[in-house]
Design an enzyme around this catalytic site. Structure first.
Site, mmCIF file in Angstrom:
data_model
loop_
_atom_site.group_PDB
_atom_site.id
_atom_site.type_symbol
_atom_site.label_atom_id
_atom_site.label_comp_id
_atom_site.label_asym_id
_atom_site.label_seq_id
_atom_site.Cartn_x
_atom_site.Cartn_y
_atom_site.Cartn_z
ATOM 1 C CB CYS A 100 -4.502 3.562 -5.902
ATOM 2 S SG CYS A 100 -3.650 2.002 -6.135
ATOM 3 C CB CYS A 104 0.588 -2.004 -1.843
ATOM 4 S SG CYS A 104 0.456 -0.242 -1.870
ATOM 5 C CB THR A 191 -4.022 -1.954 -8.963
ATOM 6 O OG1 THR A 191 -5.406 -1.982 -8.634
ATOM 7 C CG2 THR A 191 -3.389 -0.698 -8.417
ATOM 8 C CD GLU A 259 -7.485 -0.011 -10.569
ATOM 9 O OE1 GLU A 259 -7.921 1.052 -11.063
ATOM 10 O OE2 GLU A 259 -6.890 -0.054 -9.470
ATOM 11 C CG HIS A 294 -3.836 -5.583 -1.137
ATOM 12 N ND1 HIS A 294 -2.692 -4.880 -1.432
ATOM 13 C CD2 HIS A 294 -4.807 -5.017 -1.904
ATOM 14 C CE1 HIS A 294 -2.956 -3.947 -2.324
ATOM 15 N NE2 HIS A 294 -4.232 -3.998 -2.626
ATOM 16 C CE1 TYR A 298 -6.578 -2.063 -0.580
ATOM 17 C CE2 TYR A 298 -8.611 -0.819 -0.777
ATOM 18 C CZ TYR A 298 -7.605 -1.558 -1.355
ATOM 19 O OH TYR A 298 -7.622 -1.772 -2.708
ATOM 20 C CB CYS A 301 -3.168 3.399 0.802
ATOM 21 S SG CYS A 301 -4.551 2.310 0.421
ATOM 22 C CD GLU A 445 -7.747 1.291 -5.461
ATOM 23 O OE1 GLU A 445 -7.503 2.434 -5.068
ATOM 24 O OE2 GLU A 445 -7.031 0.666 -6.250
HETATM 25 FE FE1 SF4 Z 1 -3.447 1.082 -4.080
HETATM 26 FE FE2 SF4 Z 1 -3.865 1.125 -1.454
HETATM 27 FE FE3 SF4 Z 1 -3.874 -1.193 -2.820
HETATM 28 FE FE4 SF4 Z 1 -1.599 0.206 -2.407
HETATM 29 S S1 SF4 Z 1 -2.895 -0.801 -0.845
HETATM 30 S S2 SF4 Z 1 -2.238 -0.777 -4.293
HETATM 31 S S3 SF4 Z 1 -2.336 2.293 -2.580
HETATM 32 S S4 SF4 Z 1 -5.339 0.526 -3.004
HETATM 33 FE FE FE Z 2 -6.196 -1.503 -4.404
#
Ligand code: SF4
Ligand code: FE
Length: 486
Positions: A100, A104, A191, A259, A294, A298, A301, A445
């Site tokens: 991560c 984001c 995060t 985190e 968000h 996922y 990422c 996560e």
């Molecule tokens: Fe982390 Fe993925 Fe969330 Fe971005 S979208 S903060 S890379 S878990």
């Molecule tokens: Fe996350």
């Protein structure tokens, strides 16, 4: 953009002094402390890509507020192309960091708050949106990293914020002054918070009319008086004390987002940094839009991480002489299939995006929820297949100390080798990478980030238009009649 590259970002963190604790001790420099440095480096990659010709178009954007070139992580989505470019960028960053990269959360918070402040102003003739834009222009021009702070501790889950015996279980306003407000409470699982410059505080849930003090959206510098961060432990974090050793698995970057708890012990927020204050009916909308953005991420990422895992087990199979096994090929095929399926839903919810009244684009919320929900399964299945192909040695490997030991090193060398000509260290390194990406804290996560699976199931059912589906079925079956009560 003031911070032009990863090195400048890292340097900028040495100039802020947040109060951070880890294992009971203060962290003075997050850029050098072994627990936090890998996360700093992962976030730095979001700055670095903006300078690489190949990725510049994805990693930067033109601000609709100033016309300046800015980091995409501070941009307000102006169209579908912006939404899709974000997804492509996140996959690349997942591939390059294997973890991560944290930025984001603030990105999605900025986009949600931008659109919701516009709608609050429409209703109440407030000036939150203008304030927000002024703050955002500063973030864009300075190229700051923002942590989107949403998840409250929640205390007794059967009670609303206003019903809690401890009111601090949700961040709330405890004092009003002519020039601002004072807030108290905490945000958990934050995060990237220890290496951000600013915090964007948002409510964690829809609020009833009694919870006015909890309907607060505001921005606060990470080192403001009254803020304390407590960095979480991660499986295997002791191995990071020897950062250069191969036992770490992924020495440059962390296992998850890094985190922390952010505690707000009577933190003053000036009026110009307050973007919602008491408009309870907009809290749910803000959470909804943030979560949709968000959840869309996922499938991008985490797909980047799955690409790394697929590459890792494929290479391991090659250097163990197993890559031609039909079962290995079949499992690798399945890993690719699952990864691309997830990526498809990230692209799909972006391609189906629509403008909000502010002009900022929002992803298709149903498809975004489906995307994240699939991550809670597919990433685990990809990890399961990776562990299956890799074999038990990823859990039983001796350490690098044994590999280098004068007494037993020759035994590790001899019995952990694979095909000829491949140094045993390479096989161990790739095994450690798979271990780091499939075990311990690494996968949590994918289950709970951007909301736990049940949060997506609630949205999927709510937005599933069951009435329309029943109508379709009845029409085809030739069943006339009225709508039934549920
Ligand atoms: Fe982390 Fe993925 Fe969330 Fe971005 S979208 S903060 S890379 S878990
Ligand atoms: Fe996350």
């Amino acid at each position: 953009m003031k911070l032009k590259n990863g090195a400048e970002y890292i340097e900028s963190l040495r100039k802020v002094h947040p109060r951070i604790y880890y294992k009971g001790k203060r962290i003075e420099d997050v850029t050098r402390h072994p627990a936090t440095a890998p996360h700093v480096r992962a976030a730095a990659m979001t700055y670095a890509l903006a300078n690489q010709a190949k990725y510049k178009d994805l990693a930067t954007a033109t601000s609709h507020l100033t016309g300046h070139t800015i980091s995409r992580f501070t941009h307000i989505h102006q169209n579908i192309e912006d939404l899709i470019k974000k997804i492509k960028l996140l996959r690349v960053l997942g591939q390059k960091t294997g973890t991560c990269f944290q930025r984001c959360v603030g990105f999605d918070g900025i986009n949600a708050a931008y659109s919701v402040t516009y709608e609050i102003d429409q209703k109440y003739k407030t000036d939150y949106h203008e304030r927000f834009k002024r703050w955002l222009i500063g973030i864009q021009d300075e190229n700051k990293m923002v942590v989107g702070a949403m998840t409250d501790p929640k205390g007794d889950r059967s009670k609303t914020p206003a019903q809690q015996s401890d009111p601090d279980q949700f961040v709330h306003v405890v004092e009003r002054r002519p020039d601002g407000v004072v807030i108290r409470g905490a945000k958990l699982h934050m995060t990237g918070s220890v290496n951000s410059h600013e915090i964007l505080v948002m409510p964690t849930t829809a609020l009833d009319a009694q919870s006015k003090a909890y309907a607060i959206v505001c921005a606060i510098p990470i080192d403001a008086p009254g803020i304390t961060l407590i960095f979480g432990r991660q499986a295997g974090d002791d191995r990071r004390d020897q950062l250069e050793r191969i036992d770490v698995g992924k020495p440059r970057f962390g296992a998850v987002g890094g985190e922390a708890v952010i505690a707000f012990e009577d933190v003053f927020v000036p009026n110009e940094k307050i973007f919602m204050d008491g408009e309870t009916e907009f809290a749910g909308l803000l959470v909804y839009r943030f979560a949709a953005h968000h959840r869309a991420n996922y499938g991008a990422c985490k797909t980047g991480l799955m690409d790394v895992l697929t590459g890792a087990v494929s290479y391991l199979s090659q250097i163990q002489g197993a890559s031609q096994g039909s079962h290995v090929k079949d499992k690798v095929t399945e890993m690719i299939h699952l990864s691309e399926t997830l990526y498809s839903s990230s692209i799909a919810c972006s391609a189906e995006g629509k403008p909000t009244p502010s002009g900022a684009y929002l992803v298709d919320t149903m498809l975004a929820n489906v995307c994240k929900h699939n991550v809670t399964r597919f990433h685990f299945e990809v990890a399961r297949l990776a562990v299956d192909i890799a074999g038990g040695f990823i859990a039983t490997l001796p350490s690098e100390y044994d590999l280098e030991s004068e007494e037993v090193g020759h035994l590790v060398q001899k019995y952990f080798s694979g095909v000829a000509d491949i140094p045993v260290k390479e096989r161990i390194k790739i095994g450690r990478l798979i271990e780091a990406m499939t075990g311990g804290t690494a996968m949590v996560e994918s289950m709970h980030g951007a909301g736990s699976p049940q949060a997506q199931r609630i949205m999927i059912l709510r937005e599933g238009r069951l009435d329309e589906k029943i109508k379709l079925a009845k029409a085809l079956a030739g069943i006339p009649g009225k709508k039934r009560k549920k």
